[in-house]
Motif scaffolding. Structure first.
Motif, mmCIF file in Angstrom:
data_model
loop_
_atom_site.group_PDB
_atom_site.id
_atom_site.type_symbol
_atom_site.label_atom_id
_atom_site.label_comp_id
_atom_site.label_asym_id
_atom_site.label_seq_id
_atom_site.Cartn_x
_atom_site.Cartn_y
_atom_site.Cartn_z
ATOM 1 N N TYR A 145 7.167 24.152 -6.714
ATOM 2 C CA TYR A 145 5.926 23.645 -6.782
ATOM 3 C C TYR A 145 5.793 22.644 -8.029
ATOM 4 N N HIS A 146 6.650 22.751 -9.113
ATOM 5 C CA HIS A 146 6.620 21.646 -9.944
ATOM 6 C C HIS A 146 7.335 20.266 -9.735
ATOM 7 N N GLN A 147 7.867 20.424 -8.499
ATOM 8 C CA GLN A 147 8.222 18.967 -7.864
ATOM 9 C C GLN A 147 7.094 18.176 -7.583
ATOM 10 N N ALA A 148 6.258 18.293 -7.662
ATOM 11 C CA ALA A 148 4.970 17.793 -6.987
ATOM 12 C C ALA A 148 4.672 16.452 -7.997
ATOM 13 N N THR A 149 4.076 15.557 -7.421
ATOM 14 C CA THR A 149 3.571 14.350 -8.495
ATOM 15 C C THR A 149 2.809 14.628 -9.438
ATOM 16 N N LYS A 150 1.936 15.520 -9.076
ATOM 17 C CA LYS A 150 0.855 15.866 -10.177
ATOM 18 C C LYS A 150 0.396 17.348 -10.171
ATOM 19 N N ILE A 151 0.030 17.845 -10.974
ATOM 20 C CA ILE A 151 -0.208 19.270 -11.123
ATOM 21 C C ILE A 151 -1.812 19.231 -11.517
ATOM 22 N N VAL A 152 -2.551 19.897 -10.644
ATOM 23 C CA VAL A 152 -4.055 20.243 -11.126
ATOM 24 C C VAL A 152 -4.454 21.791 -11.211
ATOM 25 N N ASN A 153 -4.999 22.112 -12.239
ATOM 26 C CA ASN A 153 -5.488 23.554 -12.390
ATOM 27 C C ASN A 153 -6.487 23.617 -11.688
ATOM 28 N N VAL A 154 -6.781 24.659 -11.005
ATOM 29 C CA VAL A 154 -8.004 24.964 -10.179
ATOM 30 C C VAL A 154 -8.988 25.952 -10.704
ATOM 31 N N ASP A 155 -8.374 26.754 -11.788
ATOM 32 C CA ASP A 155 -9.212 27.867 -12.368
ATOM 33 C C ASP A 155 -10.528 27.560 -12.746
ATOM 34 N N ASP A 156 -11.439 28.001 -12.334
ATOM 35 C CA ASP A 156 -12.915 28.000 -12.940
ATOM 36 C C ASP A 156 -13.480 26.893 -12.638
ATOM 37 N N LYS A 157 -12.765 26.117 -11.637
ATOM 38 C CA LYS A 157 -13.536 24.889 -11.300
ATOM 39 C C LYS A 157 -14.219 24.725 -9.865
ATOM 40 N N SER A 158 -14.893 23.984 -9.440
ATOM 41 C CA SER A 158 -15.730 23.964 -8.176
ATOM 42 C C SER A 158 -14.706 23.155 -7.413
ATOM 43 N N VAL A 159 -14.981 23.276 -6.290
ATOM 44 C CA VAL A 159 -14.076 22.326 -5.082
ATOM 45 C C VAL A 159 -14.410 20.955 -5.545
ATOM 46 N N GLU A 160 -15.634 20.436 -5.664
ATOM 47 C CA GLU A 160 -16.128 19.062 -5.926
ATOM 48 C C GLU A 160 -15.316 18.747 -7.066
ATOM 49 N N GLN A 161 -15.313 19.528 -8.242
ATOM 50 C CA GLN A 161 -14.671 19.037 -9.662
ATOM 51 C C GLN A 161 -13.180 18.934 -9.218
ATOM 52 N N ILE A 162 -12.830 19.772 -8.450
ATOM 53 C CA ILE A 162 -11.140 19.437 -8.086
ATOM 54 C C ILE A 162 -11.087 18.204 -7.266
ATOM 55 N N ALA A 163 -11.795 18.022 -6.390
ATOM 56 C CA ALA A 163 -11.549 16.851 -5.582
ATOM 57 C C ALA A 163 -12.007 15.526 -6.169
ATOM 58 N N ASN A 164 -12.795 15.596 -7.450
ATOM 59 C CA ASN A 164 -13.189 14.519 -8.292
ATOM 60 C C ASN A 164 -11.874 14.279 -9.016
ATOM 61 N N GLU A 165 -11.010 15.317 -9.474
ATOM 62 C CA GLU A 165 -9.999 15.314 -10.558
ATOM 63 C C GLU A 165 -8.842 14.385 -9.679
ATOM 64 N N ILE A 166 -8.687 14.955 -8.450
ATOM 65 C CA ILE A 166 -7.485 14.362 -7.742
ATOM 66 C C ILE A 166 -7.903 12.842 -7.446
ATOM 67 N N GLN A 167 -8.967 12.636 -6.885
ATOM 68 C CA GLN A 167 -9.433 11.289 -6.868
ATOM 69 C C GLN A 167 -9.111 10.384 -8.006
ATOM 70 N N ALA A 168 -9.448 10.949 -9.016
ATOM 71 C CA ALA A 168 -9.158 10.057 -10.246
ATOM 72 C C ALA A 168 -7.679 9.868 -10.497
ATOM 73 N N LEU A 169 -6.760 10.731 -9.993
ATOM 74 C CA LEU A 169 -5.325 10.667 -10.140
ATOM 75 C C LEU A 169 -4.877 9.673 -9.140
ATOM 76 N N LEU A 170 -5.759 9.471 -7.958
ATOM 77 C CA LEU A 170 -5.171 8.433 -7.433
ATOM 78 C C LEU A 170 -5.479 7.000 -7.501
ATOM 79 N N ALA A 171 -6.300 6.672 -8.252
ATOM 80 C CA ALA A 171 -6.727 5.427 -8.891
ATOM 81 C C ALA A 171 -5.662 4.716 -9.513
#
Length: 171
Positions: A145-171
């Motif tokens: 799992y830790h071979q991934a390009t990025k790690i995003v913690n999903v605990d206590d976050k909404s789907v929208e918050q997680i998606a926004n976090e991923i989108q920011a990583l893509l920029a």
């Protein structure tokens, strides 16, 4: 852009992937669903009738085919996908942005205890055994799992918050 979501079952790969794909206006695929479409057999039935080795080979072939595509997409993997064959290395190739959706054991137990009936590996687990089962799997899969390009913690976050976090990583 090939975005690949990985993590333990119940971390939200499919839900977040579908939400993010709609937001980014690119196709979303679930690797297990693609295998089921191709074989016309459910994943649990594949395990029962053809065995795990057959399933893992089919999973590797299907992943390779996806990563060879020239289109943009989001792909959610099965929880064990990165741990077999050279799958974790495939996720590190150029043009692939892999994201480990990391959930705590407590989060995973609270989600999976409600879904035991739909998850063949969990049928016989009560809450205490489920916690131990998840802990052992996470320990075994941690390297992959830790071979991934990025790690995003999903605990206590909404789907929208997680998606926004991923989108920011893509920029």
């Amino acid at each position: 852009m090939k975005i690949v979501l990985l993590g333990y079952m119940g971390c939200g790969k499919s839900v977040i992937g579908a939400f993010l794909a709609e937001k980014l206006q690119i196709p979303f695929y679930d690797l297990d669903q693609e295998i089921e479409k191709e074989t016309q057999i459910s994943i649990s039935e594949l395990f029962q009738t053809r065995g795990e080795i057959y399933f893992r080979k089919k999973e590797n072939d299907t992943l390779n085919n996806f990563l060879d595509k020239k289109e943009h997409f989001i792909l959610s993997l099965g929880g064990g996908t990165p741990c077999y064959y050279n799958n974790h290395e495939l996720l590190r190739q150029e043009g692939v942005f892999s994201i480990y959706l990391k959930a705590s054991v407590a989060t995973l137990v609270s989600r999976l205890i409600k879904e035991k009936a739909q998850r063949p590996l969990l049928h016989n687990q009560d809450e205490v055994n489920l916690k131990d089962f998840i802990n052992k799997h996470l320990f075994d899969r941690n390297f992959y799992y830790h071979q991934a390009t990025k790690i995003v913690n999903v605990d206590d976050k909404s789907v929208e918050q997680i998606a926004n976090e991923i989108q920011a990583l893509l920029a």
